[in-house]
Motif scaffolding. Structure first.
Motif, PDB file in Angstrom:
ATOM      1  N   ASP A  28      66.995  22.975  40.193  1.00  0.00           N
ATOM      2  CA  ASP A  28      66.709  21.872  39.288  1.00  0.00           C
ATOM      3  C   ASP A  28      66.460  22.430  37.893  1.00  0.00           C
ATOM      4  OD1 ASP A  28      64.285  19.888  38.114  1.00  0.00           O
ATOM      5  OD2 ASP A  28      65.993  18.873  39.029  1.00  0.00           O
ATOM      6  N   ILE A  29      66.878  21.695  36.873  1.00  0.00           N
ATOM      7  CA  ILE A  29      66.746  22.172  35.510  1.00  0.00           C
ATOM      8  C   ILE A  29      65.293  22.396  35.129  1.00  0.00           C
ATOM      9  CG2 ILE A  29      66.749  19.813  34.620  1.00  0.00           C
ATOM     10  CD1 ILE A  29      68.068  23.015  32.887  1.00  0.00           C
ATOM     11  N   MET A  30      64.367  21.663  35.732  1.00  0.00           N
ATOM     12  CA  MET A  30      62.954  21.816  35.394  1.00  0.00           C
ATOM     13  C   MET A  30      62.427  23.189  35.768  1.00  0.00           C
ATOM     14  SD  MET A  30      62.139  19.191  33.784  1.00  0.00           S
ATOM     15  CE  MET A  30      60.434  19.700  33.635  1.00  0.00           C
ATOM     16  N   LEU A  31      63.055  23.843  36.728  1.00  0.00           N
ATOM     17  CA  LEU A  31      62.631  25.189  37.102  1.00  0.00           C
ATOM     18  C   LEU A  31      62.802  26.155  35.930  1.00  0.00           C
ATOM     19  CD1 LEU A  31      61.673  27.039  39.431  1.00  0.00           C
ATOM     20  CD2 LEU A  31      64.079  27.403  40.003  1.00  0.00           C
ATOM     21  N   TYR A  32      63.897  26.017  35.193  1.00  0.00           N
ATOM     22  CA  TYR A  32      64.162  26.894  34.045  1.00  0.00           C
ATOM     23  C   TYR A  32      63.338  26.470  32.828  1.00  0.00           C
ATOM     24  CZ  TYR A  32      68.126  28.452  36.853  1.00  0.00           C
ATOM     25  OH  TYR A  32      68.908  28.959  37.854  1.00  0.00           O
ATOM     26  N   LEU A  33      63.201  25.158  32.641  1.00  0.00           N
ATOM     27  CA  LEU A  33      62.420  24.683  31.500  1.00  0.00           C
ATOM     28  C   LEU A  33      60.950  25.084  31.630  1.00  0.00           C
ATOM     29  CD1 LEU A  33      63.914  21.084  31.089  1.00  0.00           C
ATOM     30  CD2 LEU A  33      64.394  23.102  29.684  1.00  0.00           C
ATOM     31  N   ASP A  34      60.397  24.961  32.824  1.00  0.00           N
ATOM     32  CA  ASP A  34      58.997  25.338  33.034  1.00  0.00           C
ATOM     33  C   ASP A  34      58.802  26.841  32.867  1.00  0.00           C
ATOM     34  OD1 ASP A  34      58.397  22.696  33.516  1.00  0.00           O
ATOM     35  OD2 ASP A  34      58.513  22.873  35.700  1.00  0.00           O
ATOM     36  N   ALA A  35      59.780  27.631  33.314  1.00  0.00           N
ATOM     37  CA  ALA A  35      59.659  29.090  33.200  1.00  0.00           C
ATOM     38  C   ALA A  35      59.613  29.525  31.739  1.00  0.00           C
ATOM     39  CB  ALA A  35      60.826  29.759  33.917  1.00  0.00           C
ATOM     40  N   VAL A  36      60.413  28.889  30.888  1.00  0.00           N
ATOM     41  CA  VAL A  36      60.406  29.238  29.465  1.00  0.00           C
ATOM     42  C   VAL A  36      59.194  28.633  28.778  1.00  0.00           C
ATOM     43  CG1 VAL A  36      61.691  29.032  27.304  1.00  0.00           C
ATOM     44  CG2 VAL A  36      62.911  29.458  29.439  1.00  0.00           C
ATOM     45  N   LYS A  37      58.765  27.467  29.229  1.00  0.00           N
ATOM     46  CA  LYS A  37      57.598  26.811  28.633  1.00  0.00           C
ATOM     47  C   LYS A  37      56.353  27.679  28.754  1.00  0.00           C
ATOM     48  CE  LYS A  37      56.042  22.848  26.832  1.00  0.00           C
ATOM     49  NZ  LYS A  37      56.617  22.236  25.610  1.00  0.00           N
ATOM     50  N   GLU A  38      56.240  28.422  29.851  1.00  0.00           N
ATOM     51  CA  GLU A  38      55.071  29.268  30.066  1.00  0.00           C
ATOM     52  C   GLU A  38      54.976  30.405  29.047  1.00  0.00           C
ATOM     53  OE1 GLU A  38      55.302  30.632  34.034  1.00  0.00           O
ATOM     54  OE2 GLU A  38      54.992  28.647  34.956  1.00  0.00           O
ATOM     55  N   VAL A  39      56.108  30.859  28.539  1.00  0.00           N
ATOM     56  CA  VAL A  39      56.110  32.000  27.607  1.00  0.00           C
ATOM     57  C   VAL A  39      56.615  31.574  26.230  1.00  0.00           C
ATOM     58  CG1 VAL A  39      56.360  33.747  29.407  1.00  0.00           C
ATOM     59  CG2 VAL A  39      58.389  32.650  28.457  1.00  0.00           C
ATOM     60  N   GLU A  40      56.489  30.293  25.906  1.00  0.00           N
ATOM     61  CA  GLU A  40      57.000  29.801  24.631  1.00  0.00           C
ATOM     62  C   GLU A  40      56.316  30.470  23.446  1.00  0.00           C
ATOM     63  OE1 GLU A  40      57.116  25.704  21.940  1.00  0.00           O
ATOM     64  OE2 GLU A  40      56.337  25.653  23.985  1.00  0.00           O
ATOM     65  N   GLU A  41      54.997  30.580  23.488  1.00  0.00           N
ATOM     66  CA  GLU A  41      54.257  31.161  22.372  1.00  0.00           C
ATOM     67  C   GLU A  41      54.649  32.624  22.156  1.00  0.00           C
ATOM     68  OE1 GLU A  41      51.876  30.947  19.100  1.00  0.00           O
ATOM     69  OE2 GLU A  41      52.453  29.330  20.469  1.00  0.00           O
ATOM     70  N   ARG A  42      54.803  33.348  23.237  1.00  0.00           N
ATOM     71  CA  ARG A  42      55.220  34.753  23.148  1.00  0.00           C
ATOM     72  C   ARG A  42      56.628  34.870  22.569  1.00  0.00           C
ATOM     73  NH1 ARG A  42      56.124  38.745  28.381  1.00  0.00           N
ATOM     74  NH2 ARG A  42      56.889  40.573  27.209  1.00  0.00           N
ATOM     75  N   ALA A  43      57.498  33.952  22.944  1.00  0.00           N
ATOM     76  CA  ALA A  43      58.864  33.977  22.415  1.00  0.00           C
ATOM     77  C   ALA A  43      58.888  33.645  20.938  1.00  0.00           C
ATOM     78  CB  ALA A  43      59.732  33.001  23.206  1.00  0.00           C
ATOM     79  N   ARG A  44      58.080  32.676  20.514  1.00  0.00           N
ATOM     80  CA  ARG A  44      58.034  32.331  19.090  1.00  0.00           C
ATOM     81  C   ARG A  44      57.549  33.510  18.258  1.00  0.00           C
ATOM     82  NH1 ARG A  44      58.099  26.933  17.253  1.00  0.00           N
ATOM     83  NH2 ARG A  44      58.437  25.385  18.879  1.00  0.00           N
ATOM     84  N   ASN A  45      56.620  34.293  18.778  1.00  0.00           N
ATOM     85  CA  ASN A  45      56.087  35.433  18.036  1.00  0.00           C
ATOM     86  C   ASN A  45      57.120  36.539  17.834  1.00  0.00           C
ATOM     87  OD1 ASN A  45      53.564  34.245  17.760  1.00  0.00           O
ATOM     88  ND2 ASN A  45      52.774  35.172  19.648  1.00  0.00           N
ATOM     89  N   CYS A  46      58.215  36.503  18.593  1.00  0.00           N
ATOM     90  CA  CYS A  46      59.259  37.509  18.418  1.00  0.00           C
ATOM     91  C   CYS A  46      60.064  37.280  17.147  1.00  0.00           C
ATOM     92  CB  CYS A  46      60.206  37.504  19.621  1.00  0.00           C
ATOM     93  SG  CYS A  46      59.444  38.055  21.165  1.00  0.00           S
ATOM     94  N   TYR A  47      60.013  36.069  16.600  1.00  0.00           N
ATOM     95  CA  TYR A  47      60.831  35.721  15.441  1.00  0.00           C
ATOM     96  C   TYR A  47      59.990  35.736  14.172  1.00  0.00           C
ATOM     97  CZ  TYR A  47      64.356  34.314  18.833  1.00  0.00           C
ATOM     98  OH  TYR A  47      65.268  34.304  19.856  1.00  0.00           O
ATOM     99  N   GLU A  48      60.663  36.038  13.078  1.00  0.00           N
ATOM    100  CA  GLU A  48      59.995  36.149  11.784  1.00  0.00           C
ATOM    101  C   GLU A  48      59.863  34.781  11.139  1.00  0.00           C
ATOM    102  OE1 GLU A  48      60.458  38.797   7.679  1.00  0.00           O
ATOM    103  OE2 GLU A  48      62.044  38.766   9.190  1.00  0.00           O
ATOM    104  N   GLY A  49      58.676  34.497  10.601  1.00  0.00           N
ATOM    105  CA  GLY A  49      58.440  33.225   9.937  1.00  0.00           C
ATOM    106  C   GLY A  49      58.182  32.108  10.929  1.00  0.00           C
ATOM    107  N   SER A  50      57.906  30.941  10.405  1.00  0.00           N
ATOM    108  CA  SER A  50      57.614  29.780  11.245  1.00  0.00           C
ATOM    109  C   SER A  50      58.919  29.145  11.717  1.00  0.00           C
ATOM    110  CB  SER A  50      56.784  28.756  10.463  1.00  0.00           C
ATOM    111  OG  SER A  50      57.491  28.329   9.311  1.00  0.00           O
ATOM    112  N   ILE A  51      58.930  28.730  12.971  1.00  0.00           N
ATOM    113  CA  ILE A  51      60.080  28.054  13.571  1.00  0.00           C
ATOM    114  C   ILE A  51      59.811  26.552  13.516  1.00  0.00           C
ATOM    115  CG2 ILE A  51      61.559  27.869  15.586  1.00  0.00           C
ATOM    116  CD1 ILE A  51      61.512  30.623  14.245  1.00  0.00           C
ATOM    117  N   THR A  52      60.676  25.825  12.843  1.00  0.00           N
ATOM    118  CA  THR A  52      60.458  24.391  12.617  1.00  0.00           C
ATOM    119  C   THR A  52      60.773  23.542  13.841  1.00  0.00           C
ATOM    120  OG1 THR A  52      62.695  24.171  11.716  1.00  0.00           O
ATOM    121  CG2 THR A  52      60.926  24.636  10.152  1.00  0.00           C
TER     122      THR A  52
END
Length: 533
Positions: A161-185
């Motif tokens: 189910d697609i929610m399996l992948y969405l939930d897996a990325v949702k758990e590490v969203e903050e960590r993923a955002r910190n990999c990029y430079e500047g604010s992500i809109t």
């Protein structure tokens, strides 16, 4: 500001002004003693009291554009201006940006403008966008439908189910955002959707290149998921620094597909297989050559660049594979340590070595070194051994993105930059490229040797390089010491002039024999004169 709309109010206002002038002139007047004030309406009396509390001159009669009069009230203490508010907002944003947590995990950078100038196509994707930097650009939207096809194929093949992948990325969203430079809109949902879509697309390409796209369920005539000519352009876009995805998310989603969420290292190995056509060398090594190479380096086992599983993204994994090595020489410190402890790299001190033409005049020879590691350069007894380098239309973009990553990432060595600067110093003209091509050191698919020379001369135009941190600094010092020895230059000049071809050698031998005979004849003539028989 109070506007005056009728004649009655205007008349009361004029009376108020007259009363204020009387008070200012010293006439003793009180509200109870003013005959005309008793008949004032209540509204007018309130207006009079309000105006008497304000200083003279704080009221002005201002003509409006429509011909009516209005009252402008200048406040003594105006509210906080928008300028001050904007400054405080900027300071608050600076405080948030200066937090240590916002820089700790940064690894996917925006290319600085001074590096991007003149090389836009080398840094900006032309077919596919990955990550937030180029997300949503109009000319890259055509690939979105193929990304959704890849995601649909994965869900169909795995019955997930697609929610399996969405939930897996949702758990590490903050960590993923910190990999990029500047604010992500992007909002939280938009960011998670983008990550799932892009990562699944990349994983399908990786697995298809390794296992075969037909095995994954794609037809042989698929426009994207097939080994067509467009795959090279896709590879070149995916290796760009601004087009990277965090490796830990790729590991996480591939683990879900394979039923082992905790597995690591598989994506890194798939990355090397997928990007193998971009390797700047294709020197085949025999088994005996490999054994000799490993013994010369002091270790008998093959070095695995992925053993520590510390890759940040695909570009970082590819760079680690290029720099696989055993022991590496310590950089030579050319300047005293106490004079410049943590100095800024000096743009004037980027000349590691002289060009090929000048080194040849000093008697230095060039030979191709048998190794698949293009950076492993050696110098001994006047012979500079350089591994073979293959240059194609994707080499420029590859080197520029590798150099940009080394320039931006603090915990990254400058080995690729050192090699490119070294080659830039060697190559000044198409004659230098031609001689290196003659020696088998450079092989290129470009139009001419002049294009290769221009490529290297433009790669490091705006790169600030610290010569003291180069792994080639000690080798360059040895080459320069050999170059500065005059006897080597004289010997090279003699060999070039008199031993360049067989006819010159024969002429030299004949001249030497003639000189010896003349010397012998002179000797015996003098000897016979002083010692006659």
């Amino acid at each position: 500001m109070v506007a005056v709309f009728n004649k009655e109010l205007l008349s009361w206002y004029l009376i108020t002004v007259k009363l204020r002038e009387a008070v200012a002139s010293g006439v003793a007047t009180t509200p109870n003693s003013t005959p005309s004030s008793a008949g004032f309406p209540e509204r007018s009396q309130q207006l009079l009291q309000k105006q008497q509390q304000k200083p003279l001159g704080s009221l002005q009669i201002v003509m409006r554009n429509d011909g009516k009069n209005c009252e402008e009230d200048r406040e003594d203490n105006p509210p906080e201006s928008e300028w001050v508010i904007s400054i405080k907002e900027k300071l608050d944003q600076a405080r948030q940006d200066d937090a240590a947590s916002s820089w700790a995990k940064l690894c996917i950078y925006r290319i600085p403008h001074y590096l991007k100038e003149g090389h836009d196509k080398a840094f900006v994707p032309q077919i596919v966008s990955l990550g937030p930097y180029h997300h949503g650009k109009r000319r890259l939207r055509q690939m979105d439908r193929h990304k959704w096809r890849a995601l649909h194929q994965i869900l169909t093949r795995t019955n997930h189910d697609i929610m399996l992948y969405l939930d897996a990325v949702k758990e590490v969203e903050e960590r993923a955002r910190n990999c990029y430079e500047g604010s992500i809109t992007l909002s939280s949902n938009e960011f998670v959707e983008m990550m799932v879509l892009d990562c699944c697309f990349v994983l399908e390409l990786f697995r298809g290149a390794a296992e075969g796209f037909k095995q994954l369920g794609y037809p042989r005539n698929d426009p994207i998921f097939a080994m067509r000519g467009s795959m090279h352009s896709i590879q070149r876009d995916m290796i760009m620094l601004e087009n990277q995805l965090p490796l830990f998310i790729l590991d996480r989603l591939l683990g879900i597909q394979l039923g082992n969420p905790d597995q690591k290292g598989v994506v890194a190995k798939l990355t090397l297989q997928f990007f193998d056509p971009l390797m700047p060398t294709d020197e085949p090594l025999t088994k005996s050559d490999m054994n000799k190479l490993q013994l010369s380096l002091g270790y008998a086992t093959t070095f695995d660049p992925l053993s520590d599983q510390g890759g940040l993204h695909c570009l970082d994994v590819f760079r680690r594979s290029l720099l696989r090595r055993g022991l590496q020489p310590e950089p030579r410190i050319w300047i005293k340590r106490w004079s410049h402890g943590n100095r800024v790299a000096d743009k004037r001190r980027q000349q590691l070595i002289h060009c090929v033409t000048e080194l040849r005049e000093a008697g230095i020879k060039f030979k191709k070194r048998k190794t698949d590691r293009f950076w492993d350069i050696k110098f001994k007894n006047g012979i500079l051994k350089i591994p073979r380098l293959l240059i194609h239309d994707g080499t420029k973009s590859l080197f520029l993105n590798l150099i940009s990553f080394e320039q931006c990432h603090l915990d990254c060595s400058n080995d690729i930059t050192s090699y490119v600067v070294f080659m830039d110093n060697l190559i000044n003209s198409h004659q230098d490229v031609g001689y290196l091509h003659y020696c088998g050191i450079i092989e290129h698919w470009l139009g001419s040797d002049a294009e290769v020379a221009d490529l290297f001369n433009r790669l490091c135009q705006e790169v600030v390089f610290d010569i003291n941190n180069s792994y080639l600094s000690r080798l360059s010092e040895d080459v320069n010491r050999y170059y500065n020895h005059r006897w080597n230059a004289w010997r090279a000049s003699l060999k070039h002039k008199y031993f360049g071809n067989p006819w010159a050698i024969i002429s030299l031998i004949a001249a030497v024999v003639l000189l010896l005979l003349t010397f012998a004849q002179t000797f015996y003539g003098v000897y016979g004169y002083y010692n006659p028989r």
